[in-house]
Design a protein around this motif. Structure first.
Motif, PDB file in Angstrom:
ATOM      1  N   PRO A 118       5.023  -2.690  17.600  1.00  0.00           N
ATOM      2  CA  PRO A 118       4.289  -3.851  17.068  1.00  0.00           C
ATOM      3  C   PRO A 118       3.577  -3.571  15.749  1.00  0.00           C
ATOM      4  CG  PRO A 118       3.847  -3.583  19.405  1.00  0.00           C
ATOM      5  CD  PRO A 118       4.664  -2.390  18.977  1.00  0.00           C
ATOM      6  N   THR A 119       3.149  -2.338  15.533  1.00  0.00           N
ATOM      7  CA  THR A 119       2.460  -1.997  14.288  1.00  0.00           C
ATOM      8  C   THR A 119       3.362  -2.210  13.082  1.00  0.00           C
ATOM      9  OG1 THR A 119       1.169  -0.356  15.482  1.00  0.00           O
ATOM     10  CG2 THR A 119       1.233  -0.155  13.087  1.00  0.00           C
ATOM     11  N   TYR A 120       4.656  -1.973  13.257  1.00  0.00           N
ATOM     12  CA  TYR A 120       5.613  -2.054  12.151  1.00  0.00           C
ATOM     13  C   TYR A 120       6.473  -3.318  12.206  1.00  0.00           C
ATOM     14  CZ  TYR A 120       4.340   2.858  12.188  1.00  0.00           C
ATOM     15  OH  TYR A 120       3.644   4.017  12.184  1.00  0.00           O
ATOM     16  N   ARG A 121       6.132  -4.252  13.073  1.00  0.00           N
ATOM     17  CA  ARG A 121       6.997  -5.415  13.310  1.00  0.00           C
ATOM     18  C   ARG A 121       7.306  -6.193  12.032  1.00  0.00           C
ATOM     19  NH1 ARG A 121       6.851 -10.939  14.937  1.00  0.00           N
ATOM     20  NH2 ARG A 121       8.574 -11.358  16.360  1.00  0.00           N
ATOM     21  N   ARG A 122       6.290  -6.523  11.270  1.00  0.00           N
ATOM     22  CA  ARG A 122       6.514  -7.350  10.078  1.00  0.00           C
ATOM     23  C   ARG A 122       7.339  -6.604   9.041  1.00  0.00           C
ATOM     24  NH1 ARG A 122       2.244 -10.849   6.801  1.00  0.00           N
ATOM     25  NH2 ARG A 122       3.696 -12.283   5.872  1.00  0.00           N
ATOM     26  N   ARG A 123       7.054  -5.312   8.842  1.00  0.00           N
ATOM     27  CA  ARG A 123       7.855  -4.531   7.903  1.00  0.00           C
ATOM     28  C   ARG A 123       9.298  -4.491   8.369  1.00  0.00           C
ATOM     29  NH1 ARG A 123       6.268   1.615   6.864  1.00  0.00           N
ATOM     30  NH2 ARG A 123       7.099   1.823   8.950  1.00  0.00           N
ATOM     31  N   ASN A 124       9.519  -4.311   9.660  1.00  0.00           N
ATOM     32  CA  ASN A 124      10.876  -4.300  10.206  1.00  0.00           C
ATOM     33  C   ASN A 124      11.566  -5.650  10.004  1.00  0.00           C
ATOM     34  OD1 ASN A 124      10.592  -1.665  11.042  1.00  0.00           O
ATOM     35  ND2 ASN A 124       9.960  -2.213  13.109  1.00  0.00           N
ATOM     36  N   GLU A 125      10.805  -6.726  10.164  1.00  0.00           N
ATOM     37  CA  GLU A 125      11.369  -8.061   9.947  1.00  0.00           C
ATOM     38  C   GLU A 125      11.827  -8.224   8.501  1.00  0.00           C
ATOM     39  OE1 GLU A 125       8.129 -10.574  11.092  1.00  0.00           O
ATOM     40  OE2 GLU A 125       8.716 -10.575  13.205  1.00  0.00           O
ATOM     41  N   ILE A 126      11.026  -7.762   7.575  1.00  0.00           N
ATOM     42  CA  ILE A 126      11.374  -7.863   6.154  1.00  0.00           C
ATOM     43  C   ILE A 126      12.629  -7.045   5.866  1.00  0.00           C
ATOM     44  CG2 ILE A 126      10.628  -7.240   3.817  1.00  0.00           C
ATOM     45  CD1 ILE A 126       7.747  -7.999   4.750  1.00  0.00           C
ATOM     46  N   ILE A 127      12.680  -5.827   6.392  1.00  0.00           N
ATOM     47  CA  ILE A 127      13.857  -4.976   6.169  1.00  0.00           C
ATOM     48  C   ILE A 127      15.096  -5.612   6.798  1.00  0.00           C
ATOM     49  CG2 ILE A 127      14.918  -2.753   6.722  1.00  0.00           C
ATOM     50  CD1 ILE A 127      12.041  -1.558   6.529  1.00  0.00           C
ATOM     51  N   THR A 128      14.967  -6.073   8.033  1.00  0.00           N
ATOM     52  CA  THR A 128      16.116  -6.640   8.753  1.00  0.00           C
ATOM     53  C   THR A 128      16.593  -7.947   8.133  1.00  0.00           C
ATOM     54  OG1 THR A 128      15.397  -5.634  10.816  1.00  0.00           O
ATOM     55  CG2 THR A 128      16.924  -7.490  10.991  1.00  0.00           C
ATOM     56  N   GLY A 139       0.823  -1.200   0.000  1.00  0.00           N
ATOM     57  CA  GLY A 139       0.000   0.000   0.000  1.00  0.00           C
ATOM     58  C   GLY A 139       0.858   1.251   0.000  1.00  0.00           C
ATOM     59  N   ASP A 140       0.277   2.346  -0.458  1.00  0.00           N
ATOM     60  CA  ASP A 140       1.016   3.606  -0.414  1.00  0.00           C
ATOM     61  C   ASP A 140       0.890   4.216   0.983  1.00  0.00           C
ATOM     62  OD1 ASP A 140      -1.490   4.851  -0.348  1.00  0.00           O
ATOM     63  OD2 ASP A 140      -1.422   5.403  -2.453  1.00  0.00           O
ATOM     64  N   ALA A 141       1.436   5.404   1.141  1.00  0.00           N
ATOM     65  CA  ALA A 141       1.472   6.042   2.453  1.00  0.00           C
ATOM     66  C   ALA A 141       0.077   6.414   2.961  1.00  0.00           C
ATOM     67  CB  ALA A 141       2.363   7.277   2.408  1.00  0.00           C
ATOM     68  N   GLY A 142      -0.926   6.331   2.129  1.00  0.00           N
ATOM     69  CA  GLY A 142      -2.291   6.606   2.551  1.00  0.00           C
ATOM     70  C   GLY A 142      -2.879   5.497   3.406  1.00  0.00           C
ATOM     71  N   TYR A 143      -2.226   4.353   3.430  1.00  0.00           N
ATOM     72  CA  TYR A 143      -2.688   3.217   4.232  1.00  0.00           C
ATOM     73  C   TYR A 143      -1.873   3.133   5.512  1.00  0.00           C
ATOM     74  CZ  TYR A 143      -5.270   1.549   0.174  1.00  0.00           C
ATOM     75  OH  TYR A 143      -6.149   1.443  -0.872  1.00  0.00           O
ATOM     76  N   ALA A 144      -2.458   2.540   6.525  1.00  0.00           N
ATOM     77  CA  ALA A 144      -1.735   2.304   7.769  1.00  0.00           C
ATOM     78  C   ALA A 144      -0.926   1.021   7.625  1.00  0.00           C
ATOM     79  CB  ALA A 144      -2.714   2.178   8.927  1.00  0.00           C
ATOM     80  N   CYS A 145       0.320   1.063   8.029  1.00  0.00           N
ATOM     81  CA  CYS A 145       1.163  -0.135   8.024  1.00  0.00           C
ATOM     82  C   CYS A 145       0.661  -1.064   9.121  1.00  0.00           C
ATOM     83  CB  CYS A 145       2.620   0.262   8.278  1.00  0.00           C
ATOM     84  SG  CYS A 145       3.753  -1.138   8.208  1.00  0.00           S
ATOM     85  N   ASN A 146       0.543  -2.340   8.799  1.00  0.00           N
ATOM     86  CA  ASN A 146       0.192  -3.333   9.808  1.00  0.00           C
ATOM     87  C   ASN A 146       0.787  -4.669   9.406  1.00  0.00           C
ATOM     88  OD1 ASN A 146      -1.638  -4.651   8.025  1.00  0.00           O
ATOM     89  ND2 ASN A 146      -3.275  -3.248   8.600  1.00  0.00           N
ATOM     90  N   ASN A 147       0.298  -5.736   9.982  1.00  0.00           N
ATOM     91  CA  ASN A 147       0.881  -7.054   9.757  1.00  0.00           C
ATOM     92  C   ASN A 147       0.741  -7.550   8.322  1.00  0.00           C
ATOM     93  OD1 ASN A 147       2.291  -9.249  10.876  1.00  0.00           O
ATOM     94  ND2 ASN A 147       0.407 -10.424  11.019  1.00  0.00           N
ATOM     95  N   TYR A 148      -0.217  -7.043   7.587  1.00  0.00           N
ATOM     96  CA  TYR A 148      -0.440  -7.519   6.227  1.00  0.00           C
ATOM     97  C   TYR A 148      -0.431  -6.416   5.172  1.00  0.00           C
ATOM     98  CZ  TYR A 148      -5.252  -6.149   7.211  1.00  0.00           C
ATOM     99  OH  TYR A 148      -6.371  -5.438   7.548  1.00  0.00           O
ATOM    100  N   ILE A 149      -0.280  -5.155   5.563  1.00  0.00           N
ATOM    101  CA  ILE A 149      -0.146  -4.064   4.591  1.00  0.00           C
ATOM    102  C   ILE A 149       1.227  -3.434   4.771  1.00  0.00           C
ATOM    103  CG2 ILE A 149      -0.975  -1.825   3.790  1.00  0.00           C
ATOM    104  CD1 ILE A 149      -3.757  -2.573   4.721  1.00  0.00           C
ATOM    105  N   MET A 150       2.056  -3.568   3.744  1.00  0.00           N
ATOM    106  CA  MET A 150       3.393  -2.976   3.785  1.00  0.00           C
ATOM    107  C   MET A 150       3.332  -1.602   3.134  1.00  0.00           C
ATOM    108  SD  MET A 150       5.251  -5.236   5.291  1.00  0.00           S
ATOM    109  CE  MET A 150       3.813  -5.754   6.228  1.00  0.00           C
TER     110      MET A 150
END
Length: 151
Positions: free
Chosen positions: A133-143, A14-25
């Motif tokens: 926690p809101t950004y956990r999955r995105r952080n995991e992907i980056i890391t 999703g673009d910046a208009g969406y909230a980052c969560n466990n399934y929306i990057m």
């Protein structure tokens, strides 16, 4: 269905208009590492391909661009039907807008998640304030994925 976990490890881009969560990057607002820059670049390229596909789809079915004058309940079957018809036309090599040779097929998210070993991340290694926690999955992907590529 994403909230219920019905798609496993799949994610939406999703673009910046969406909230980052466990399934929306979503993209990072500011990048401070090369891994974060790679993530944002990959995110932009992936979204760009999807947005170009939507443009082709809207050219093939102008009603998708100007809006459907039907109830929300009736719009879902129409959207699905146009997607199916679009895929049939593509397989039948029906003419559409010219193919864009600049489109680069990104790595699939399944490959990103598999290569990144998402389930075994050391969350303490993720920088704050993104250690949320809101950004956990995105952080995991980056890391786990993009840090390896940035080396």
């Amino acid at each position: 269905m994403f909230e219920q976990g019905r798609y496993g490890n799949a994610v939406l881009v999703g673009d910046a208009g969406y909230a980052c969560n466990n399934y929306i990057m979503t993209p990072l607002e500011q990048c401070s590492t090369s891994a974060e820059n790679l993530y944002n670049e990959s995110h932009i390229r992936t979204r760009n391909c999807v947005e170009r596909l939507f443009s082709v789809w809207k050219r093939r079915f102008p009603s998708m661009a100007i809006g459907l004058e039907v109830s929300l309940q009736n719009s879902f079957p129409i959207i699905i039907a146009t997607a199916v018809l679009h895929n049939i036309a593509r397989r039948s090599v029906e003419s559409t807008a010219p193919n864009d040779s600049m489109i680069i097929n990104p790595v699939s998210w399944d490959a990103v998640l598999a290569r990144g070993n998402i389930n075994n991340v050391n969350i303490d290694a993720v920088r704050t304030p993104r250690n949320n926690p809101t950004y956990r999955r995105r952080n995991e992907i980056i890391t786990n994925y993009f840090s390896q590529l940035a080396r």
